[in-house]
Scaffold this motif. Sequence first.
Motif, PDB file in Angstrom:
ATOM      1  N   LEU A  26       0.795  -1.182   0.015  1.00 30.91           N
ATOM      2  CA  LEU A  26       0.092   0.089   0.013  1.00 30.91           C
ATOM      3  C   LEU A  26       0.872   1.228   0.021  1.00 30.91           C
ATOM      4  CD1 LEU A  26      -2.976   1.187   0.332  1.00 30.91           C
ATOM      5  CD2 LEU A  26      -2.496   1.100   2.801  1.00 30.91           C
ATOM      6  N   VAL A  27       0.843   2.218  -0.998  1.00 29.56           N
ATOM      7  CA  VAL A  27       1.509   3.413  -0.996  1.00 29.56           C
ATOM      8  C   VAL A  27       0.407   4.579  -0.724  1.00 29.56           C
ATOM      9  CG1 VAL A  27       2.735   4.843  -2.566  1.00 29.56           C
ATOM     10  CG2 VAL A  27       3.039   2.341  -2.684  1.00 29.56           C
ATOM     11  N   VAL A  28       0.742   5.372   0.344  1.00 30.06           N
ATOM     12  CA  VAL A  28      -0.108   6.503   0.532  1.00 30.06           C
ATOM     13  C   VAL A  28       0.945   7.882   0.274  1.00 30.06           C
ATOM     14  CG1 VAL A  28      -1.277   7.862   2.198  1.00 30.06           C
ATOM     15  CG2 VAL A  28      -1.194   5.306   2.342  1.00 30.06           C
ATOM     16  N   HIS A  29       0.091   8.648  -0.778  1.00 28.12           N
ATOM     17  CA  HIS A  29       1.001   9.837  -1.205  1.00 28.12           C
ATOM     18  C   HIS A  29       0.840  10.923  -0.142  1.00 28.12           C
ATOM     19  CE1 HIS A  29       1.767   7.806  -5.020  1.00 28.12           C
ATOM     20  NE2 HIS A  29       0.542   7.739  -4.927  1.00 28.12           N
ATOM     21  N   SER A  30       1.857  11.684   0.059  1.00 25.36           N
ATOM     22  CA  SER A  30       1.912  12.749   0.956  1.00 25.36           C
ATOM     23  C   SER A  30       0.955  13.943   0.501  1.00 25.36           C
ATOM     24  CB  SER A  30       3.321  13.231   1.255  1.00 25.36           C
ATOM     25  OG  SER A  30       3.374  14.437   1.877  1.00 25.36           O
ATOM     26  N   ALA A  31       0.553  14.535   1.543  1.00 26.36           N
ATOM     27  CA  ALA A  31      -0.439  15.795   1.255  1.00 26.36           C
ATOM     28  C   ALA A  31       0.672  16.917   1.206  1.00 26.36           C
ATOM     29  CB  ALA A  31      -1.379  15.936   2.136  1.00 26.36           C
ATOM     30  N   HIS A  32       1.730  16.723   1.575  1.00 24.86           N
ATOM     31  CA  HIS A  32       2.717  18.181   1.727  1.00 24.86           C
ATOM     32  C   HIS A  32       4.014  17.579   0.646  1.00 24.86           C
ATOM     33  CE1 HIS A  32       0.368  19.246   5.008  1.00 24.86           C
ATOM     34  NE2 HIS A  32       0.128  18.230   5.509  1.00 24.86           N
ATOM     35  N   VAL A  33       4.362  18.937   0.162  1.00 23.72           N
ATOM     36  CA  VAL A  33       5.513  18.605  -0.806  1.00 23.72           C
ATOM     37  C   VAL A  33       6.751  18.015  -0.052  1.00 23.72           C
ATOM     38  CG1 VAL A  33       7.264  19.960  -2.379  1.00 23.72           C
ATOM     39  CG2 VAL A  33       4.724  20.385  -2.368  1.00 23.72           C
ATOM     40  N   ASP A  34       7.119  18.651   1.080  1.00 23.76           N
ATOM     41  CA  ASP A  34       8.389  18.325   2.026  1.00 23.76           C
ATOM     42  C   ASP A  34       8.326  17.090   2.687  1.00 23.76           C
ATOM     43  OD1 ASP A  34       6.323  19.310   3.668  1.00 23.76           O
ATOM     44  OD2 ASP A  34       7.881  20.529   4.832  1.00 23.76           O
ATOM     45  N   GLU A  35       7.090  16.312   2.550  1.00 21.82           N
ATOM     46  CA  GLU A  35       7.061  15.124   3.274  1.00 21.82           C
ATOM     47  C   GLU A  35       6.983  13.865   2.200  1.00 21.82           C
ATOM     48  OE1 GLU A  35       3.580  14.728   5.649  1.00 21.82           O
ATOM     49  OE2 GLU A  35       4.315  16.578   6.915  1.00 21.82           O
ATOM     50  N   ALA A  48     -13.120 -11.081   1.770  1.00 19.67           N
ATOM     51  CA  ALA A  48     -13.160 -12.247   0.738  1.00 19.67           C
ATOM     52  C   ALA A  48     -12.499 -11.563  -0.650  1.00 19.67           C
ATOM     53  CB  ALA A  48     -14.272 -13.227   0.675  1.00 19.67           C
ATOM     54  N   ASP A  49     -13.271 -10.229  -0.947  1.00 24.21           N
ATOM     55  CA  ASP A  49     -12.905  -9.689  -2.384  1.00 24.21           C
ATOM     56  C   ASP A  49     -11.901  -8.894  -2.443  1.00 24.21           C
ATOM     57  OD1 ASP A  49     -13.859  -7.638  -0.713  1.00 24.21           O
ATOM     58  OD2 ASP A  49     -15.599  -6.954  -2.220  1.00 24.21           O
ATOM     59  N   GLY A  50     -11.076  -8.809  -1.392  1.00 18.89           N
ATOM     60  CA  GLY A  50      -9.889  -8.013  -1.368  1.00 18.89           C
ATOM     61  C   GLY A  50     -10.215  -6.602  -1.128  1.00 18.89           C
ATOM     62  N   SER A  51     -11.221  -6.203  -0.748  1.00 17.26           N
ATOM     63  CA  SER A  51     -11.471  -4.534  -0.496  1.00 17.26           C
ATOM     64  C   SER A  51     -11.094  -4.351   1.008  1.00 17.26           C
ATOM     65  CB  SER A  51     -13.096  -4.344  -0.570  1.00 17.26           C
ATOM     66  OG  SER A  51     -13.733  -5.047   0.255  1.00 17.26           O
ATOM     67  N   PRO A  52     -11.057  -2.999   1.312  1.00 22.33           N
ATOM     68  CA  PRO A  52     -10.471  -2.420   2.493  1.00 22.33           C
ATOM     69  C   PRO A  52     -11.569  -3.027   3.680  1.00 22.33           C
ATOM     70  CG  PRO A  52     -10.298  -0.837   1.116  1.00 22.33           C
ATOM     71  CD  PRO A  52     -11.110  -1.750   0.331  1.00 22.33           C
ATOM     72  N   PRO A  69      -7.662   2.720   3.483  1.00 19.89           N
ATOM     73  CA  PRO A  69      -7.318   3.745   2.548  1.00 19.89           C
ATOM     74  C   PRO A  69      -8.100   4.726   1.865  1.00 19.89           C
ATOM     75  CG  PRO A  69      -6.572   1.598   1.779  1.00 19.89           C
ATOM     76  CD  PRO A  69      -7.592   1.319   2.997  1.00 19.89           C
ATOM     77  N   GLY A  70      -7.608   6.171   1.694  1.00 19.73           N
ATOM     78  CA  GLY A  70      -8.314   7.000   1.106  1.00 19.73           C
ATOM     79  C   GLY A  70      -7.878   7.194  -0.385  1.00 19.73           C
ATOM     80  N   ALA A  71      -8.229   8.301  -1.278  1.00 17.40           N
ATOM     81  CA  ALA A  71      -8.119   8.610  -2.487  1.00 17.40           C
ATOM     82  C   ALA A  71      -6.642   8.753  -2.793  1.00 17.40           C
ATOM     83  CB  ALA A  71      -9.008   9.594  -2.906  1.00 17.40           C
TER      84      ALA A  71
END
Length: 85
Positions: A26-35, A48-52, A69-71
Amino acid sequence: MTGSVSMFRSLLVKGRAMYAKIGDRLVVHSAHVDEPDRDAEILEVQSADGSPPYLVRWSDNGHTALIFPGADAHVEHFGSAPPAE
């Protein structure tokens, strides 16, 4: 409670339903440029269907967490194909 679960199962990310299996990342993108972005190994998939939600271990600190996870997140699949619809 059932409505909440179905809402998460129908979660769409970039126009596609999110799904994962154990061992995916799982990759979560930073909301801030410096993070930096954060990533985690998926340890458990609750449905069973692999959803969160997913139980994950964060690579930066080793902590485990149950996450919906969010968008700002996506799953990197390793040698797996999307489930048949």
